[in-house]
Design an enzyme around this catalytic site. Structure first.
Site, PDB file in Angstrom:
ATOM      1  N   HIS A   1       5.038  -7.394   0.178  1.00  0.00           N
ATOM      2  CA  HIS A   1       4.687  -8.686  -0.398  1.00  0.00           C
ATOM      3  C   HIS A   1       5.345  -8.838  -1.769  1.00  0.00           C
ATOM      4  O   HIS A   1       5.873  -7.881  -2.336  1.00  0.00           O
ATOM      5  CB  HIS A   1       3.171  -8.811  -0.492  1.00  0.00           C
ATOM      6  CG  HIS A   1       2.487  -8.815   0.836  1.00  0.00           C
ATOM      7  ND1 HIS A   1       1.848  -9.921   1.356  1.00  0.00           N
ATOM      8  CD2 HIS A   1       2.357  -7.847   1.784  1.00  0.00           C
ATOM      9  CE1 HIS A   1       1.340  -9.639   2.541  1.00  0.00           C
ATOM     10  NE2 HIS A   1       1.643  -8.381   2.830  1.00  0.00           N
TER      11      HIS A   1
ATOM     12  N   ASP B   1       0.870  -1.174   0.000  1.00  0.00           N
ATOM     13  CA  ASP B   1       0.000   0.000   0.000  1.00  0.00           C
ATOM     14  C   ASP B   1       0.909   1.227   0.000  1.00  0.00           C
ATOM     15  O   ASP B   1       1.876   1.278   0.773  1.00  0.00           O
ATOM     16  CB  ASP B   1      -0.869   0.045   1.261  1.00  0.00           C
ATOM     17  CG  ASP B   1      -2.025  -0.936   1.240  1.00  0.00           C
ATOM     18  OD1 ASP B   1      -2.138  -1.723   0.282  1.00  0.00           O
ATOM     19  OD2 ASP B   1      -2.813  -0.923   2.212  1.00  0.00           O
TER      20      ASP B   1
ATOM     21  N   SER C   1       8.531   4.017   4.880  1.00  0.00           N
ATOM     22  CA  SER C   1       9.663   4.248   4.015  1.00  0.00           C
ATOM     23  C   SER C   1       9.284   4.018   2.561  1.00  0.00           C
ATOM     24  O   SER C   1       8.137   4.183   2.180  1.00  0.00           O
ATOM     25  CB  SER C   1      10.844   3.371   4.420  1.00  0.00           C
ATOM     26  OG  SER C   1      12.034   3.866   3.845  1.00  0.00           O
TER      27      SER C   1
END
Length: 284
Positions: free
Chosen positions: A145, A88, A249
């Site tokens: 992921h 995200d 980050s």
């Protein structure tokens, strides 16, 4: 003017000291104090706790436990396309690698060799390939992921500075992603060749972790450290968790030439979500 002052102040701030202090607070288990801190953070950054596996703010015993919270089952569907968005966040930049140069922001670029810790042979694999820089803001889900199936071959810890990686700093600090502390993860895909996921540290980022290693903090911390995994079968599927940031980050993705065509709606500043279509093999 204000933007330039914000950037300039980062050159004199004790970034490593601030990050160490923030890390201690994030790890601390302080009962009601921890709960108040989490509640304040959720309110300030509009964190959507309804997506969390555990939405109960008071149940987290540390800020890190809250920050790296897993999503509930079914919160993100993984695309059937060849490449899935791994996080995200918001796209900083993406596109073609110009020989070795990667666009950071208007007027700023860096090379794949710089990003990968000076490994020219590794950088050569990505010459004229493709890249995507995705920024994770404080409100985002902070686990990373896999964009496609891959088998881990190498991991490289590259020491560096700890500038913020928000859009303002990306516009103002040259070579930002290639000068900050980072963890380079190299994978081989049976269908897509070699690809890299580079986890870039930043001010207040306590640490970076991977599912196969845990927190990556080698000693001494001022030297490039490498691990080789070719004798192990660490294979991860598209959409499977590969790591996490212990505060927000950026991840930089590198692909070889003629490997990926990014989705037409992927563009700088666009918000993206884990599992959505990032792209396909050319010609599909």
């Amino acid at each position: 003017m204000f933007e330039r002052l914000k950037v300039a102040s980062q050159y004199i701030l004790p970034k490593r000291g601030l990050t160490a202090f923030a890390g201690r607070i994030a790890e601390a288990e302080r009962g009601e104090r921890t709960t108040r801190l989490i509640r304040w953070f959720v309110g300030k950054y509009a964190v959507d706790m309804s997506e969390a596996e555990n939405p109960d703010i008071s149940s987290y015993n540390s800020f890190n436990a809250f920050f790296t919270r897993p999503l509930k089952a079914g919160a993100r569907a993984i695309t059937e396309a060849d490449f899935a968005c791994p996080v995200d966040g918001a796209i900083s930049q993406l596109g073609a690698i110009d020989d070795q140069r990667i666009l950071q922001a208007k007027g700023h670029s860096f090379t794949t060799t710089e990003l990968l810790g000076g490994d020219t042979a590794l950088a050569a694999k990505f010459r004229n390939g493709s890249f995507a820089n995705v920024y994770l803001s404080p409100k985002d889900y902070h686990r990373l992921h896999m964009p496609c199936d891959g088998r881990l071959t190498n991991m490289i810890y590259v020491p560096g500075s700890l500038f913020s990686v928000n859009p303002t700093t990306a516009r103002g600090v040259p070579n930002l992603f290639a000068r900050n502390e980072r963890v380079v993860c190299i994978f081989e895909s049976p269908d897509h060749g070699t690809f890299a996921m580079v986890l870039v540290g930043a001010t207040i980022v306590g640490s970076m972790a991977t599912v196969w290693h845990g927190v990556v903090k080698p000693k001494p911390a001022n030297k490039i450290t490498q691990w080789t995994y070719t004798d192990q079968n660490i294979a991860l599927e598209k959409g499977e968790e590969m790591g996490r940031f212990l505060l927000g980050s950026t991840v930089v993705l590198l692909f070889q030439q003629h490997t990926v065509d990014f989705s037409a709606d992927w563009a700088p500043e666009r918000l993206v979500r884990l599992g959505e279509t990032m792209g396909n093999r050319p010609g599909l």
